[in-house]
Design a protein around this motif. Structure first.
Motif, mmCIF file in Angstrom:
data_model
loop_
_atom_site.group_PDB
_atom_site.id
_atom_site.type_symbol
_atom_site.label_atom_id
_atom_site.label_comp_id
_atom_site.label_asym_id
_atom_site.label_seq_id
_atom_site.Cartn_x
_atom_site.Cartn_y
_atom_site.Cartn_z
ATOM 1 N N ARG A 157 -38.886 -97.710 -55.688
ATOM 2 C CA ARG A 157 -38.624 -98.423 -54.427
ATOM 3 C C ARG A 157 -39.877 -98.675 -53.594
ATOM 4 O O ARG A 157 -39.950 -99.642 -52.859
ATOM 5 C CB ARG A 157 -37.647 -97.625 -53.571
ATOM 6 C CG ARG A 157 -36.225 -97.796 -54.012
ATOM 7 C CD ARG A 157 -35.332 -97.038 -53.080
ATOM 8 N NE ARG A 157 -33.951 -97.191 -53.494
ATOM 9 C CZ ARG A 157 -32.967 -96.466 -53.006
ATOM 10 N NH1 ARG A 157 -33.217 -95.536 -52.104
ATOM 11 N NH2 ARG A 157 -31.736 -96.667 -53.418
ATOM 12 N N HIS A 158 -40.843 -97.759 -53.673
ATOM 13 C CA HIS A 158 -42.037 -97.892 -52.838
ATOM 14 C C HIS A 158 -43.264 -98.253 -53.649
ATOM 15 O O HIS A 158 -44.393 -98.021 -53.214
ATOM 16 C CB HIS A 158 -42.294 -96.590 -52.070
ATOM 17 C CG HIS A 158 -41.234 -96.261 -51.071
ATOM 18 N ND1 HIS A 158 -41.194 -96.825 -49.825
ATOM 19 C CD2 HIS A 158 -40.166 -95.437 -51.144
ATOM 20 C CE1 HIS A 158 -40.147 -96.342 -49.166
ATOM 21 N NE2 HIS A 158 -39.505 -95.510 -49.951
ATOM 22 N N GLN A 159 -43.029 -98.793 -54.856
ATOM 23 C CA GLN A 159 -44.140 -99.095 -55.767
ATOM 24 C C GLN A 159 -45.231 -99.919 -55.083
ATOM 25 O O GLN A 159 -46.414 -99.619 -55.213
ATOM 26 C CB GLN A 159 -43.597 -99.872 -56.963
ATOM 27 C CG GLN A 159 -44.334 -99.592 -58.251
ATOM 28 C CD GLN A 159 -43.524 -100.094 -59.438
ATOM 29 O OE1 GLN A 159 -42.856 -101.139 -59.337
ATOM 30 N NE2 GLN A 159 -43.559 -99.369 -60.530
ATOM 31 N N PHE A 165 -41.856 -91.974 -53.523
ATOM 32 C CA PHE A 165 -40.752 -91.673 -52.620
ATOM 33 C C PHE A 165 -41.246 -91.484 -51.192
ATOM 34 O O PHE A 165 -42.329 -90.949 -50.979
ATOM 35 C CB PHE A 165 -40.039 -90.374 -53.032
ATOM 36 C CG PHE A 165 -39.615 -90.373 -54.465
ATOM 37 C CD1 PHE A 165 -38.656 -91.259 -54.920
ATOM 38 C CD2 PHE A 165 -40.191 -89.499 -55.360
ATOM 39 C CE1 PHE A 165 -38.278 -91.274 -56.251
ATOM 40 C CE2 PHE A 165 -39.815 -89.502 -56.699
ATOM 41 C CZ PHE A 165 -38.854 -90.391 -57.141
ATOM 42 N N CYS A 166 -40.430 -91.902 -50.242
ATOM 43 C CA CYS A 166 -40.695 -91.534 -48.859
ATOM 44 C C CYS A 166 -39.974 -90.211 -48.596
ATOM 45 O O CYS A 166 -39.244 -89.715 -49.444
ATOM 46 C CB CYS A 166 -40.212 -92.624 -47.910
ATOM 47 S SG CYS A 166 -38.419 -92.801 -47.830
ATOM 48 N N ASP A 167 -40.178 -89.651 -47.424
ATOM 49 C CA ASP A 167 -39.592 -88.336 -47.137
ATOM 50 C C ASP A 167 -38.370 -88.436 -46.234
ATOM 51 O O ASP A 167 -38.059 -87.504 -45.511
ATOM 52 C CB ASP A 167 -40.657 -87.422 -46.512
ATOM 53 C CG ASP A 167 -41.216 -87.994 -45.208
ATOM 54 O OD1 ASP A 167 -40.961 -89.190 -44.924
ATOM 55 O OD2 ASP A 167 -41.888 -87.262 -44.474
ATOM 56 N N THR A 169 -34.105 -90.159 -45.701
ATOM 57 C CA THR A 169 -32.905 -90.455 -46.476
ATOM 58 C C THR A 169 -32.949 -91.852 -47.090
ATOM 59 O O THR A 169 -32.090 -92.189 -47.890
ATOM 60 C CB THR A 169 -31.635 -90.333 -45.612
ATOM 61 O OG1 THR A 169 -31.839 -91.122 -44.445
ATOM 62 C CG2 THR A 169 -31.381 -88.900 -45.213
ATOM 63 N N HIS A 170 -33.926 -92.667 -46.707
ATOM 64 C CA HIS A 170 -34.087 -93.944 -47.408
ATOM 65 C C HIS A 170 -34.200 -93.668 -48.911
ATOM 66 O O HIS A 170 -33.575 -94.349 -49.723
ATOM 67 C CB HIS A 170 -35.336 -94.674 -46.918
ATOM 68 C CG HIS A 170 -35.712 -95.853 -47.769
ATOM 69 N ND1 HIS A 170 -36.659 -95.784 -48.764
ATOM 70 C CD2 HIS A 170 -35.244 -97.122 -47.794
ATOM 71 C CE1 HIS A 170 -36.762 -96.966 -49.349
ATOM 72 N NE2 HIS A 170 -35.917 -97.788 -48.788
ATOM 73 N N CYS A 171 -35.028 -92.688 -49.287
ATOM 74 C CA CYS A 171 -35.061 -92.188 -50.664
ATOM 75 C C CYS A 171 -34.198 -90.937 -50.682
ATOM 76 O O CYS A 171 -33.006 -91.032 -50.817
ATOM 77 C CB CYS A 171 -36.491 -91.900 -51.101
ATOM 78 S SG CYS A 171 -37.458 -93.411 -51.381
#
Ligand SMILES: [Zn+2]
Ligand SMILES: [Zn+2]
Length: 548
Positions: A157-159, A165-167, A169-171
């Motif tokens: 998602r954050h490529q 990954f973000c920290d 709940t989006h991830c």
């Protein structure tokens, strides 16, 4: 987590095996990057670019962002790379400890922090963030598999931003630095296991509580082919419906929505009863946008899910609802009651993701515990027991005899089915035959060890380590731990020699290749043999809890 360098050196093959899960990169403070942090090193070093020399970081250091450069330790650099173990504190967040690699960059006077960590430690941190309240161990294990699978499935998602990954709940939400022993145990018990569907890791959505009705995946991702994410009643959390109510003044709603609010009406619901669309005055708005707007402005505890009824009370709107979160996939509150009723994590996953299979790979390999007399074998293949249990029992008795020590906790020997899975799970390179963490010896596939005729010697070495580590202190030098394990394994083969132990200790903390490791371990053995010759074995063994 303390990582012990209890590795056995062998000329193992398979250096080319492709790791399925490389370490993951997590952006910390994704939504609110700090402009300054304070770093307190426990054992750390840093460099100012990818190829710059490594310097040790010994004192607490303020790190600040100045436009797009990082100032730290009296230098100004575009990039600050920290390795080792550090405590991080700052304004507006509780202090936490990180290990491994932390990459610090500045952009527009803000610090961008990216942490590199093994997948299994990421899973543990997610359990701490998303599921810390679960009391059932089986529910926690089910969550470990769901969180790991979610990470593998949605890792891109954050490529474009340069991390995995973000920290938030989006991830997946995560809490670093104070992971509970239960979260660690749940990750370890399911190590490497994913949930599979048609040869691919499943889209394992999960949420806090469904309020009795699991939602269809199409509410989140209309294009998703996931027959295991269908709407159904939740027979388990329906007994403890998670009800909530709230009242929001029209003035507050107006503030959240950025428009005057006279009336609010639900106009469309999904089959599970969740609100899909509302009309505010005469403007349509999706339930998700409505909930996000209220959450951002008035707090996330107001509308906890989309499963609610609304009521106009004149100056305010009342909401009566159930559940928390989107309601798709695994319901943690239902998983908790399944666990309390004695269901296994396999059963919990089968209930919330019907038609999927748990396994280390798409073929469905999964861990099984095979008890021996004084050792447990954890393997994916029952036939390993015939060879391994007798060999492990023999080695354990020999290790106890040579040290004169008893085991403190029943040892487990975990055998990985492939070198690739071993590397992914342990983070060790393919040429390391085994490693020991607490009471668990982690071994490469038996066939690999048999081919190099090293099964017995590896087991002896690792079980010696287990006894040695149990008698050592956290700050006992590595050369002594490693040297004693090698010496005790075969005292007759000892070749005493004097070695500079300070330099040796430094080398042991930064081993990168098989050749470096072999040479360093030879020196450990020679140093201990030399010490035994001069002081006697009993004295050298007593150094384990006295020498720093
Ligand atoms: Zn994210
Ligand atoms: Zn539920």
């Amino acid at each position: 987590m303390k990582r012990l360098a209890s590795v056995m050196l062998l000329a193992l093959v398979n250096l080319s095996a492709q790791a399925q899960h490389r370490p993951v990169q997590v952006r910390l403070f994704w939504q609110h990057p700090p402009s300054a942090i304070r770093v307190i090193p426990e054992r750390a070093s840093f460099r100012a670019c990818n190829t710059c020399p490594l310097n040790s970081l010994t004192a607490a250091t303020e790190i600040t962002a100045k436009a797009s450069s990082v100032s730290a330790a009296s230098i100004s650099t575009p990039l600050f790379l920290l390795t080792g173990r550090v405590r991080i504190s700052g304004n507006g967040f509780p202090p936490f400890t990180v290990e491994h690699g932390l990459r610090i960059q500045a952009r527009d006077d803000l610090l961008l922090l990216t942490l590199t960590m093994p997948l299994e430690e990421y899973v543990t941190a997610v359990l701490q963030g998303e599921s810390a309240s679960l009391k059932s161990d089986e529910a926690l294990r089910a969550m470990a598999v769901a969180a790991r699978t979610y990470a593998v499935r949605f890792g891109s998602r954050h490529q474009l931003e340069g991390f995995d990954f973000c920290d938030t709940t989006h991830c997946q939400d995560l809490r670093l630095g104070n992971e509970s022993p239960r979260a660690r145990a749940a990750a370890a018990a399911t190590e490497g296991e994913l949930l599979w569907f048609e040869g691919r890791p499943a889209a394992t959505y999960y949420h806090r509580s469904c309020g009795g009705e699991i939602e269809d995946a199409s509410s989140l991702e209309p294009e998703l082919h996931a027959p295991y994410l269908r709407r159904h009643h939740d027979d388990y959390c329906i007994r403890t419906p998670d009800e909530w109510q709230t009242e929001i003044s029209k003035a507050d709603l107006a503030r959240a929505l950025g428009q005057p609010v006279a009336t609010v009406r639900v106009v469309a619901r999904s089959n599970s009863g969740r609100v899909q669309r509302l009309v505010v005055n005469d403007r349509q708005i999706s339930a998700t946008d409505f909930r996000l707007a209220v959450g951002r402005t008035l707090g996330w505890d107001k509308l906890r899910s989309d499963l609610y009824e609304e009521e106009d009370r004149g100056d305010s709107i009342g909401f009566r609802g159930r559940g928390q979160g989107h309601g798709v996939g695994l319901c943690q509150s239902g998983a908790e009651s399944m666990g309390e009723q004695g269901h296994s994590y396999h059963e919990i996953l089968a209930y919330y993701y019907p038609g999927t299979a748990v396994g280390l790979n798409a073929q469905g390999l999964s861990w099984e515990k095979l008890p021996g007399e004084s050792i447990d074998l954890i393997s994916t293949d029952r036939s390993d027991a015939a060879v391994l249990l007798p060999a492990a029992e023999r080695s354990l008795h020999l290790a106890m005899e040579r040290t004169g020590w008893d085991i403190k906790a029943r040892p487990q020997v975990k055998v990985y089915p492939t070198v690739a899975i071993y590397r992914d799970a342990t983070g060790e390179p393919g040429w390391v035959a085994a490693s020991t963490l607490g009471n668990v010896v982690r071994l490469q596939p038996i066939r690999t060890l048999q081919r190099t005729r090293s099964l017995d010697s590896t087991l002896r070495h690792e079980l010696l380590h287990m006894l040695i580590e149990a008698h050592a202190r956290p700050d006992t030098p590595l050369w002594l731990r490693e040297g004693l394990a090698i010496y005790l394994q075969n005292p007759d083969a000892a070749r005493p020699r004097q070695v500079d132990v300070t330099a040796l200790e430094r080398r042991l903390h930064s081993l990168r290749t098989e050749a470096e490791m072999r040479a360093a371990y030879r020196d450990c053995a020679a140093t201990v043999a030399d010490a035994v010759e001069k002081n006697g074995l009993k004295t050298v063994m007593s150094w384990l809890d006295t020498t720093r």
